[in-house]
Structure formats: structure tokens, C-alpha cells
Design an enzyme around this catalytic site. Structure first.
Site, mmCIF file in Angstrom:
data_model
loop_
_atom_site.group_PDB
_atom_site.id
_atom_site.type_symbol
_atom_site.label_atom_id
_atom_site.label_comp_id
_atom_site.label_asym_id
_atom_site.label_seq_id
_atom_site.Cartn_x
_atom_site.Cartn_y
_atom_site.Cartn_z
ATOM 1 N N LYS A 1 0.837 -1.191 0.000
ATOM 2 C CA LYS A 1 0.000 0.000 0.000
ATOM 3 C C LYS A 1 0.874 1.244 0.000
ATOM 4 O O LYS A 1 1.884 1.297 0.715
ATOM 5 C CB LYS A 1 -0.918 -0.022 1.223
ATOM 6 C CG LYS A 1 -2.002 1.060 1.246
ATOM 7 C CD LYS A 1 -2.918 0.858 2.445
ATOM 8 C CE LYS A 1 -4.033 1.890 2.520
ATOM 9 N NZ LYS A 1 -4.935 1.650 3.678
ATOM 10 N N SER B 1 -9.693 1.428 2.952
ATOM 11 C CA SER B 1 -8.925 2.224 2.003
ATOM 12 C C SER B 1 -7.830 1.442 1.268
ATOM 13 O O SER B 1 -7.159 1.973 0.386
ATOM 14 C CB SER B 1 -8.258 3.393 2.739
ATOM 15 O OG SER B 1 -7.366 2.910 3.742
ATOM 16 N N SER C 1 -9.801 -1.102 7.148
ATOM 17 C CA SER C 1 -9.291 -0.793 5.814
ATOM 18 C C SER C 1 -8.559 -1.941 5.128
ATOM 19 O O SER C 1 -8.247 -1.856 3.945
ATOM 20 C CB SER C 1 -8.364 0.426 5.862
ATOM 21 O OG SER C 1 -9.098 1.591 6.136
#
Length: 495
Positions: free
Chosen positions: A79, A160, A184
Site C-alpha cells: 500500500k 482504504s 481498511s
């Protein structure tokens, strides 16, 4: 999905040992898959050169040194809020669009030390603020389930960490790292039909993870199988001198069994998680797993977590307060985006943040500063902290009380993956409140949780359930999750 790129770590290592495939050729296959699925927008940066070099190093260890590492030749995505030396780390924001760190996040350093091959940095909601991976300066990430490039009516990936989830689900890499502040990692894992693990707070170092909410952020793991999640956790967990919040005692490697005995396991079904807005299909999947575990001789019982109803409000307040504090460092002076016009100091701050942050980030900063005003501090922040303690105590009571349970079984999300056009009808804050209802309490309590895909909805989209346990119960959670996985035999994408 290419069958080879959907292999597990164990399977791919066997192929290497049998010399049916080499680490460098597997890296090439993964990079080809990244290009084939580029329309999904899972990656912000594709690290082709680094991946090829990592593959060469793994190949040398396999065939020349004869001392392979646990993750040699295993392709990973990271990420884009984890710092990577000499590779841009953008947080999908104009504010850090050109930021290149001079150091590696501990999670990434440990993955590399175990031989993993980085193929790219994954898309996310700006500064990890969102539940859909739609608020990125690089555009939204698309869920591969049901995706048709000729039809613009696609599904969201969740957020996310949606880019990380899509990278794994689409077969671009074997595993990916996300961050989990209120769900997330588990939310996009559930919507994309993969495994998402949020470890105990402090079990995995946060050093080099650009913070959202320091007291809740946890690096999360996304894989296609429970066994792979355990393998990744074994490589990244443990104390870190660079992060004072890590648990100080040494991490004991997790071992999984193929025939885990469920007869002594007590599983709680929290009644408060049967909430408004939850689809009947999710409820049916939840009941189905409870029935399966009961057939495996586990004890199933109803439990209560009475403060769940206020959890979202508490999370929202504390999230925004910590965001306001963390975002204060982006002033246009030291690093990151800086407005070019000549201003007074105050005007420079205002212009830089106005242009460098999107509406979602600015909204949370405003909200957090409001809650932290002297006249509001006791009314909002202190009260929210007290309620957070009560939420944490709810979990302690069900795990430690006289009539305790070992783990909790809940849904992960309230529905299958929403259509992008429907998701956009609601404000980001409202979407987070809805999508993270079942996931964010675990972050406030600091306990581990794992999402496992179970079945397909009537729309042929993944439905998942979540297991939560007391702090440092990862081995138990993963063994139960593996048992569920072996029974339900959830299909991989396009299998």
C-alpha cells in the site's frame, strides 16, 4: 486469472524446487498480469526494475546458495502509505505526489529480508481516509469481480486498501500489505473475495507507515489463503526498536494444522452486530458459518457487546482528532507539496493545504480541530475516550468473563460490493460509518481480526465473515479460519 499466478506460497516454492519455474520467470508473469489488469487501477507505481532484481536475488539463493528464504520469489504489493527507500510514497495525495523516502518501513524491510519481491505500490483513498478506494489522485480502483471493460457500471473494491486487495484478487501478486485503522484491510478483502488479517495492535511495527490514527493503525495482510496470511505474519511480526508501540516480548511463530479440533472452542455471536442495513444474504452467510462450526463440535452461543451502537460515533470523533494532529506536519515548508505563490506564513499554510489535500482530508481536519477546541475538548474528545474504554471492556468481558467465549463470529461488511454509481451517492463519512460498522470496534480495542470469504451473492460477488479474538490470539483465529476455509472452498476469481 492465470493459474500460475494464483498459486500459494507453498505451491510456488515447490515449483521452484522442481525447476518447473524460476523466481525470475514468476516475477515476469506477475508483471505481465499487472499490465493485463491495468484498467483495475490497483497500482500507483509498478516497480518493475526492483522486482526483477529481487527475483534474480531469490533465484541465486534457490539454485546457487541452496539457502532459500521463507518468501523467496513471492511477489508482493505494498500500500502506498508505507515508506520505501528511493521509491515514491504518495499516499495517493497531491501533498506527497513527489515524495521519495530515504528509508524503508519496517514491514517492507522484513518482507525483503525474507526474500519477497516487490512488484508495486498499491492505490488507496487519499491518506487512507475512505471505504471505497475512490478518493485517490490517481483515480478509483475497480473490483475485478464482475468487471467488464465495456461496461462502466463497475463495483468498488472497498477501502482504504482497495489497491492491495485488487492486486491479490486479480492475481497480480501472491500477497499484499495494507493498513487497517477501522477495517481498511478487512473491508476490501471481503469485497474482493480474499483473506484479510488485522493483527493485534503492536504485534507488527508501524515504523514507516505514514500515520492516519496512531492509536488504531495496524499493518494488515491480504492473501488468497489463510496459510499464506500466517506465512506473511511470521515474517513481519515482532518487536521493533524503531517503534515504541510494538509489543516488547518476542513473537512466537504461528503454526497451523490441517485438522484443527474445534470441540473445545467457544464461539460468540454478538447480537448487536445484527444491525440495520445488513443484507439478508450477509445474514444467511453468517448463519451458515455458525452452523458449520457447530457441526464441527464448536460451542456456539449468543453474547452481547452493549456499546457497539455508539462505536461508529466514537471512532469518527477520535479518528478526526488524530487526523487533525497528524496532518499538521504538512505545512509546505519541510517536505511535500508547497504552494508557489508568495504569501505570509499563515497564507502559505492555508494555500498549501487547500491545494494539497482533497475535500475528505480537509473535512476531517476541520472536524478534528473543532472537537479539540478548549470549549469542546471535554464534551467530545474526553467523552469519546471514555466510551472507547467501555467498548474495549465489552470485548474483555466476553473473552475473560465467567461465561467467556474464545472468539467472536460476525459479518465483515453489510453487503456485497456496491456499484460505484451507488456508492458515490453518499458522503465519504457516511460510507465509512456504514461500511465499517462491523470492523472498526476491533481497532478501538486493539484486538486481532480476520476476514474470510465464504460464498457468492446472487450478484456473483463475494460475501465474507469475520473472526475476532483477544489480544495475541492470532494462532487460534488463523486455525479456525483455515478450518472454515477448508469447508466452504470459496472459489478464486475466474476459477
Amino acid at each position: 486469472m492465470n493459474k500460475i499466478t494464483s498459486y500459494t506460497i507453498k505451491e510456488i516454492h515447490k515449483i521452484y524446487r522442481d525447476k518447473l519455474l524460476t523466481p525470475t520467470s514468476f516475477v515476469d508473469l506477475s508483471l505481465q498480469r499487472v499490465k493485463q489488469t491495468s484498467e483495475l487501477n490497483a497500482f500507483v507505481t509498478v516497480t518493475e526494475k526492483e522486482a526483477e532484481n529481487h527475483g534474480i536475488e531469490s533465484e541465486k539463493r534457490f539454485y546457487i546458495d541452496k539457502k532459500s528464504l521463507p518468501l523467496d520469489g513471492v511477489t508482493i504489493g505494498l500500500k502506498d502509505n508505507f515508506c520505501t527507500r528511493n521509491i515514491t510514497t504518495t499516499c495517493a495525495s497531491e501533498m506527497l505526489k513527489n515524495f521519495t523516502p530515504t528509508y524503508d518501513a519496517t514491514v517492507y524491510a522484513r518482507l525483503r529480508a525474507a526474500g519477497a519481491c516487490l512488484i508495486g505500490k498499491c492505490n488507496l483513498d487519499e491518506f487512507a481516509m475512505g471505504a471505497g478506494t475512490i478518493d485517490s489522485i490517481f483515480g478509483p480502483t475497480r473490483n475485478p469481480w464482475g468487471y467488464n471493460k465495456d461496461n462502466d457500471n463497475w463495483r468498488i473494491a472497498g477501502g482504504s486498501s482497495g489497491g492491495s486487495a485488487v492486486a491479490v484478487s486479480s492475481g497480480s501478486c501472491i500477497a499484499a500489505i495494507g493498513s487497517d485503522t477501522g477495517g481498511s484491510t478487512r473491508n476490501p478483502a471481503a469485497l474482493c473475495g480474499i483473506v484479510g488479517l488485522k493483527p493485534t495492535y503492536g504485534l507488527v511495527s508501524r515504523y514507516g507507515l505514514i500515520p492516519l490514527v496512531n492509536s488504531m493503525d495496524v499493518p494488515g495482510i491480504m492473501t488468497r489463503t489463510v496459510t499464506d496470511a500466517a506465512s506473511i505474519l511470521n515474517c513481519i511480526a515482532g518487536p521493533d526498536l524503531l517503534d515504541s508501540t510494538t509489543i516488547k516480548k518476542e513473537f512466537n511463530y504461528i503454526t497451523l494444522t490441517d485438522d484443527f479440533d474445534m470441540s473445545n472452542v467457544r464461539i460468540g455471536i454478538p447480537k448487536e452486530y445484527h444491525c440495520e442495513g445488513m443484507s439478508q444474504e450477509v445474514i444467511n452467510a453468517w448463519r451458515h458459518v455458525a452452523d458449520l462450526l457447530e457441526k464441527e463440535r464448536a460451542v456456539i452461543k449468543s453474547v452481547s457487546l452493549p456499546h457497539t451502537s455508539v462505536s461508529i460515533a466514537v471512532y469518527s470523533i477520535l479518528n478526526q482528532c488524530e487526523v487533525a494532529s497528524n496532518m499538521a506536519r504538512y505545512d509546505g515548508l519541510e517536505y511535500g507539496f508547497r504552494a508557489q505563490e508568495e504569501y505570509s506564513t499563515e497564507e502559505l499554510y492555508a494555500s498549501t493545504r487547500s491545494k494539497g489535500f482533497n475535500d475528505v482530508v480537509r473535512c476531517r481536519i476541520f472536524g478534528g480541530n473543532y472537537f479539540l477546541l478548549t470549549r469542546n475538548y471535554d464534551k467530545y474528545f474526553i467523552k469519546a475516550q471514555k466510551l472507547r474504554r467501555l467498548i474495549s471492556n465489552d470485548f474483555k468481558m466476553v473473552f475473560q468473563g465467567d461465561n467467556h467465549v474464545d472468539v467472536l463470529l460476525t459479518p465483515t461488511t453489510l453487503s456485497d460490493a456496491p456499484l460505484y454509481k451507488d456508492f458515490m451517492l453518499k458522503h465519504n463519512r457516511d460510507q465509512c460509518a456504514f461500511q465499517d460498522y462491523c470492523t472498526q470496534p476491533a481497532n478501538m480495542a486493539g484486538i486481532p481480526a480476520i476476514s474470510i470469504p465464504i460464498c457468492l451473492s446472487k450478484n456473483n460477488l463475494p460475501l465474507s465473515v469475520q473472526l475476532m479474538g483477544p489480544c495475541l490470539s492470532e494462532e487460534l483465529l488463523l486455525n479456525i479460519a483455515k478450518r472454515i476455509e477448508s469447508i466452504v472452498k470459496f472459489p478464486t476469481l475466474n476459477s
